[in-house]
Design a protein around this motif. Structure first.
Motif, PDB file in Angstrom:
ATOM      1  N   PRO A  75       0.945  -1.248   0.004  1.00 16.28           N
ATOM      2  CA  PRO A  75       0.058   0.203  -0.131  1.00 16.28           C
ATOM      3  C   PRO A  75       0.911   1.171  -0.082  1.00 16.28           C
ATOM      4  CG  PRO A  75      -0.072  -0.905   2.213  1.00 16.28           C
ATOM      5  CD  PRO A  75       0.836  -1.955   1.253  1.00 16.28           C
ATOM      6  N   PHE A  76       0.133   2.220  -0.670  1.00 22.68           N
ATOM      7  CA  PHE A  76       1.001   3.473  -0.761  1.00 22.68           C
ATOM      8  C   PHE A  76       0.679   4.263   0.338  1.00 22.68           C
ATOM      9  CE2 PHE A  76       1.087   8.065  -1.919  1.00 22.68           C
ATOM     10  CZ  PHE A  76       2.518   8.248  -2.053  1.00 22.68           C
ATOM     11  N   ARG A  77       1.543   4.844   1.275  1.00 23.85           N
ATOM     12  CA  ARG A  77       1.434   5.578   2.342  1.00 23.85           C
ATOM     13  C   ARG A  77       2.179   6.740   2.311  1.00 23.85           C
ATOM     14  NH1 ARG A  77       2.860   1.753   7.128  1.00 23.85           N
ATOM     15  NH2 ARG A  77       4.488   1.141   5.811  1.00 23.85           N
ATOM     16  N   TRP A  78       1.187   7.975   2.029  1.00 29.26           N
ATOM     17  CA  TRP A  78       1.876   9.252   2.028  1.00 29.26           C
ATOM     18  C   TRP A  78       2.913   9.896   2.977  1.00 29.26           C
ATOM     19  CZ3 TRP A  78       3.162  12.660  -1.788  1.00 29.26           C
ATOM     20  CH2 TRP A  78       3.454  13.791  -1.278  1.00 29.26           C
ATOM     21  N   THR A  79       2.629   9.576   4.104  1.00 33.01           N
ATOM     22  CA  THR A  79       3.478   9.852   5.445  1.00 33.01           C
ATOM     23  C   THR A  79       4.738   9.373   5.282  1.00 33.01           C
ATOM     24  OG1 THR A  79       2.394   8.332   6.655  1.00 33.01           O
ATOM     25  CG2 THR A  79       1.502  10.332   6.959  1.00 33.01           C
ATOM     26  N   VAL A  80       4.753   8.039   4.991  1.00 34.44           N
ATOM     27  CA  VAL A  80       5.835   7.253   4.511  1.00 34.44           C
ATOM     28  C   VAL A  80       7.051   7.885   3.617  1.00 34.44           C
ATOM     29  CG1 VAL A  80       7.102   5.004   4.564  1.00 34.44           C
ATOM     30  CG2 VAL A  80       5.108   5.333   5.929  1.00 34.44           C
ATOM     31  N   PHE A  81       5.941   8.119   2.324  1.00 32.89           N
ATOM     32  CA  PHE A  81       6.646   8.535   1.269  1.00 32.89           C
ATOM     33  C   PHE A  81       7.416   9.911   1.130  1.00 32.89           C
ATOM     34  CE2 PHE A  81       6.268  11.377  -2.592  1.00 32.89           C
ATOM     35  CZ  PHE A  81       7.097  10.640  -3.469  1.00 32.89           C
ATOM     36  N   GLN A  83       8.516  11.429   4.013  1.00 36.58           N
ATOM     37  CA  GLN A  83       9.396  11.349   5.015  1.00 36.58           C
ATOM     38  C   GLN A  83      10.774  10.884   4.119  1.00 36.58           C
ATOM     39  OE1 GLN A  83       8.712   8.957   8.351  1.00 36.58           O
ATOM     40  NE2 GLN A  83      10.512   9.645   9.366  1.00 36.58           N
ATOM     41  N   ARG A  84      10.547   9.928   3.702  1.00 35.48           N
ATOM     42  CA  ARG A  84      11.658   9.271   2.862  1.00 35.48           C
ATOM     43  C   ARG A  84      12.124  10.224   1.744  1.00 35.48           C
ATOM     44  NH1 ARG A  84      10.400   2.833   2.792  1.00 35.48           N
ATOM     45  NH2 ARG A  84      10.418   2.424   5.043  1.00 35.48           N
ATOM     46  N   PHE A  85      11.236  10.557   1.143  1.00 32.78           N
ATOM     47  CA  PHE A  85      11.536  11.508  -0.053  1.00 32.78           C
ATOM     48  C   PHE A  85      12.380  12.727   0.410  1.00 32.78           C
ATOM     49  CE2 PHE A  85      10.549  14.498  -3.261  1.00 32.78           C
ATOM     50  CZ  PHE A  85      11.173  14.064  -4.448  1.00 32.78           C
ATOM     51  N   SER A  86      11.683  13.299   1.541  1.00 31.44           N
ATOM     52  CA  SER A  86      12.378  14.526   2.032  1.00 31.44           C
ATOM     53  C   SER A  86      13.916  14.144   2.607  1.00 31.44           C
ATOM     54  CB  SER A  86      11.665  15.269   3.048  1.00 31.44           C
ATOM     55  OG  SER A  86      10.289  15.553   2.595  1.00 31.44           O
ATOM     56  N   SER A  87      13.929  13.101   3.157  1.00 36.73           N
ATOM     57  CA  SER A  87      15.372  12.873   3.828  1.00 36.73           C
ATOM     58  C   SER A  87      16.195  12.261   2.711  1.00 36.73           C
ATOM     59  CB  SER A  87      15.162  11.531   4.713  1.00 36.73           C
ATOM     60  OG  SER A  87      14.569  10.535   4.190  1.00 36.73           O
ATOM     61  N   TRP A  88      15.630  12.137   1.381  1.00 31.13           N
ATOM     62  CA  TRP A  88      16.656  11.654   0.474  1.00 31.13           C
ATOM     63  C   TRP A  88      17.032  13.077  -0.335  1.00 31.13           C
ATOM     64  CZ3 TRP A  88      15.360  12.580  -4.636  1.00 31.13           C
ATOM     65  CH2 TRP A  88      16.137  11.965  -5.866  1.00 31.13           C
ATOM     66  N   LEU A  89      15.918  14.048  -0.462  1.00 31.68           N
ATOM     67  CA  LEU A  89      16.232  15.055  -1.498  1.00 31.68           C
ATOM     68  C   LEU A  89      16.679  16.257  -0.857  1.00 31.68           C
ATOM     69  CD1 LEU A  89      15.260  16.538  -4.177  1.00 31.68           C
ATOM     70  CD2 LEU A  89      13.156  17.255  -3.187  1.00 31.68           C
ATOM     71  N   PHE A 216      21.625  10.924  11.890  1.00 35.06           N
ATOM     72  CA  PHE A 216      20.104  10.428  12.145  1.00 35.06           C
ATOM     73  C   PHE A 216      19.985   9.201  11.497  1.00 35.06           C
ATOM     74  CE2 PHE A 216      18.510  14.989  13.735  1.00 35.06           C
ATOM     75  CZ  PHE A 216      19.335  14.594  14.860  1.00 35.06           C
ATOM     76  N   ILE A 217      20.350   9.150  10.072  1.00 38.73           N
ATOM     77  CA  ILE A 217      19.956   7.901   9.338  1.00 38.73           C
ATOM     78  C   ILE A 217      20.830   6.661   9.983  1.00 38.73           C
ATOM     79  CG2 ILE A 217      20.591   6.946   7.002  1.00 38.73           C
ATOM     80  CD1 ILE A 217      20.131   9.551   5.855  1.00 38.73           C
ATOM     81  N   VAL A 218      21.749   7.027  10.329  1.00 40.14           N
ATOM     82  CA  VAL A 218      22.923   5.818  10.968  1.00 40.14           C
ATOM     83  C   VAL A 218      22.104   5.487  11.999  1.00 40.14           C
ATOM     84  CG1 VAL A 218      24.944   5.095  11.744  1.00 40.14           C
ATOM     85  CG2 VAL A 218      24.984   6.408   9.757  1.00 40.14           C
ATOM     86  N   ILE A 219      21.881   6.231  13.203  1.00 42.02           N
ATOM     87  CA  ILE A 219      21.249   5.946  14.125  1.00 42.02           C
ATOM     88  C   ILE A 219      19.862   5.122  13.945  1.00 42.02           C
ATOM     89  CG2 ILE A 219      20.185   6.993  16.515  1.00 42.02           C
ATOM     90  CD1 ILE A 219      22.427   9.180  16.278  1.00 42.02           C
ATOM     91  N   GLY A 220      19.208   5.710  13.048  1.00 44.72           N
ATOM     92  CA  GLY A 220      17.603   4.906  12.731  1.00 44.72           C
ATOM     93  C   GLY A 220      18.052   3.609  12.327  1.00 44.72           C
ATOM     94  N   PHE A 229      17.185  -1.944   5.905  1.00 43.94           N
ATOM     95  CA  PHE A 229      18.370  -1.497   5.549  1.00 43.94           C
ATOM     96  C   PHE A 229      18.291  -0.875   4.071  1.00 43.94           C
ATOM     97  CE2 PHE A 229      22.230  -2.338   3.018  1.00 43.94           C
ATOM     98  CZ  PHE A 229      23.155  -1.446   3.891  1.00 43.94           C
ATOM     99  N   THR A 230      17.372  -1.284   3.256  1.00 43.90           N
ATOM    100  CA  THR A 230      17.287  -0.796   1.975  1.00 43.90           C
ATOM    101  C   THR A 230      16.764   0.538   1.772  1.00 43.90           C
ATOM    102  OG1 THR A 230      16.917  -2.946   1.077  1.00 43.90           O
ATOM    103  CG2 THR A 230      16.476  -1.225  -0.364  1.00 43.90           C
ATOM    104  N   ALA A 231      15.792   0.822   2.654  1.00 45.25           N
ATOM    105  CA  ALA A 231      15.259   2.317   2.906  1.00 45.25           C
ATOM    106  C   ALA A 231      16.460   3.198   3.290  1.00 45.25           C
ATOM    107  CB  ALA A 231      14.030   2.441   3.768  1.00 45.25           C
ATOM    108  N   HIS A 232      17.219   2.940   4.199  1.00 45.46           N
ATOM    109  CA  HIS A 232      18.029   3.737   4.784  1.00 45.46           C
ATOM    110  C   HIS A 232      19.347   3.909   3.623  1.00 45.46           C
ATOM    111  CE1 HIS A 232      16.508   4.405   8.817  1.00 45.46           C
ATOM    112  NE2 HIS A 232      16.360   2.833   9.016  1.00 45.46           N
ATOM    113  N   GLY A 233      19.622   3.046   2.940  1.00 45.66           N
ATOM    114  CA  GLY A 233      20.531   3.008   2.109  1.00 45.66           C
ATOM    115  C   GLY A 233      20.328   4.030   0.952  1.00 45.66           C
ATOM    116  N   GLN A 234      18.793   3.875   0.721  1.00 46.35           N
ATOM    117  CA  GLN A 234      18.611   5.019  -0.486  1.00 46.35           C
ATOM    118  C   GLN A 234      18.653   6.295  -0.107  1.00 46.35           C
ATOM    119  OE1 GLN A 234      14.362   3.280  -1.213  1.00 46.35           O
ATOM    120  NE2 GLN A 234      15.286   1.991  -2.626  1.00 46.35           N
TER     121      GLN A 234
END
Length: 354
Positions: A75-81, A83-89, A216-220, A229-234
């Protein structure tokens, strides 16, 4: 009417897709709890080995996954997307904003950004090439001794990001080095090129923010399940750009096309050349200059071939490397001759002896 019907169908399919979506995290938990049996039913570890104890499972075989979870998407969850997109961009934007720009054309600036992001090896190569060129020119000129030689090293090193040209036509280069009247030319050009692109409060803040974000990414990652791990790697894909941005901030390359061009043109207005009786300004004697920047040349084919060389963004250092070395070698040869005569207390004019 037909297009409206198609739009409604697409919308309904999208909604049904969301409703039929599978929560793979919940599915894995059900397998771990024994809802689909125990023993070697297809629960695996991170290496794909089938486990006897399903409670230790971190993955599923394809057959068990289809049986237990179904074949629907996650399922697509906007809150997760978001958050991850912001931490990537956001780290990308913070680091890209600290890269050295310079071309007058905004499209060239955009292309330099895309080249840097799209080719990490080219970005690292350009940075390393600039550092090595600076060390090489200092080492080559240190073998000789002449009053303006240190100024020449600073000027030539600062012009690495420009299409540098050198000519000794009408002894212009020799007079630029030998004539005391031209001492001001070297000093003024160094001063006009001494505009900073280096550490500032905003740059230090951006770099510090990126470092904290990575921590923060490493601590998370350390505090969460290893399956994430894949999400944090991205989220940390931008990490390679951090040393590139820091390196350019340390080097402070002179790549502002307008300012570099203006500095060289202003300096050439106070360059002198000898005549039969006394030195005169070069601009009163000829249109040629000993050291100039070839941002525009008459030959159309040459314009096409040297297109990248004229873009002052550091990512295009590969196109300027050989012409810049050739120009430096010409200046070095002249310094070698005049410093030899200077060391032997001989006149720089071969027609004057004794």
């Amino acid at each position: 009417m037909r297009y409206k019907f198609l739009a409604v169908v697409v919308l309904l399919l999208s909604i049904s897709g969301f409703n039929a979506a599978t929560n793979f995290t919940q599915c894995l938990e059900q397998v771990q709890n024994g809802a689909f049996g125990t023993g070697k039913i297809g629960a695996t570890d991170n290496h794909g080995n089938i486990l006897e104890d399903v409670k230790q499972a971190t993955g599923l075989t394809y057959g068990l996954c289809v049986m237990a979870c179904g074949s629907g998407p996650s399922p697509f969850r906007w809150t997760v997307f978001s958050q991850r997109f912001s931490s990537w961009l956001l780290p990308w934007l913070a680091l890209v904003s600290q890269l050295p720009f310079g071309p007058k054309d905004r499209l060239d600036n955009l292309k330099s950004v895309l080249l840097t992001i799209g080719s990490p090896m080219l970005a690292a190569y350009s940075l390393a090439l600039t550092v090595l060129n600076g060390r090489w020119i200092a080492r080559q000129f240190s073998k000789h001794n002449y009053p303006n030689i240190r100024n020449a090293v600073r000027v030539l090193s600062s012009l690495q990001q420009a299409p540098l040209r050198v000519t000794n036509e009408d002894a212009l280069l020799a007079s630029l080095i030998v004539l005391p009247h031209n001492d001001e030319w070297w000093r003024e050009l160094i001063e006009w090129l001494a505009y900073p692109h280096t550490w500032s409060i905003s740059a230090a803040t951006s770099i510090a923010w990126v470092v904290v974000a990575y921590l923060f990414i490493v601590i998370g990652f350390l505090m969460e399940d290893v399956t994430r791990f894949t999400a944090h790697g991205q989220e940390s894909l931008w990490l390679w750009l951090l040393p590139i941005a820091i390196g350019w901030l340390q080097l402070s390359p002179k790549c502002d096309e307008v300012r570099v061009r203006s500095a060289v043109e202003r300096a050439n207005k106070i360059a002198y050349t000898p005549t039969g009786t006394h030195p005169v300004l070069v601009q009163e004697h000829t249109e040629q200059r000993a050291i100039y920047l070839a941002f525009s040349e008459g030959d159309e084919d040459d314009d096409v071939l040297r297109r990248d060389e004229r873009v002052t963004a550091p990512i295009y250092s590969y196109a300027r490397f050989l012409p810049w070395v050739q120009a430096v070698e010409r200046v070095l040869e002249t310094f070698e001759v005049v410093s030899g005569r200077y060391r032997r207390h001989e006149s720089v004019d071969p027609d004057i002896t004794g």
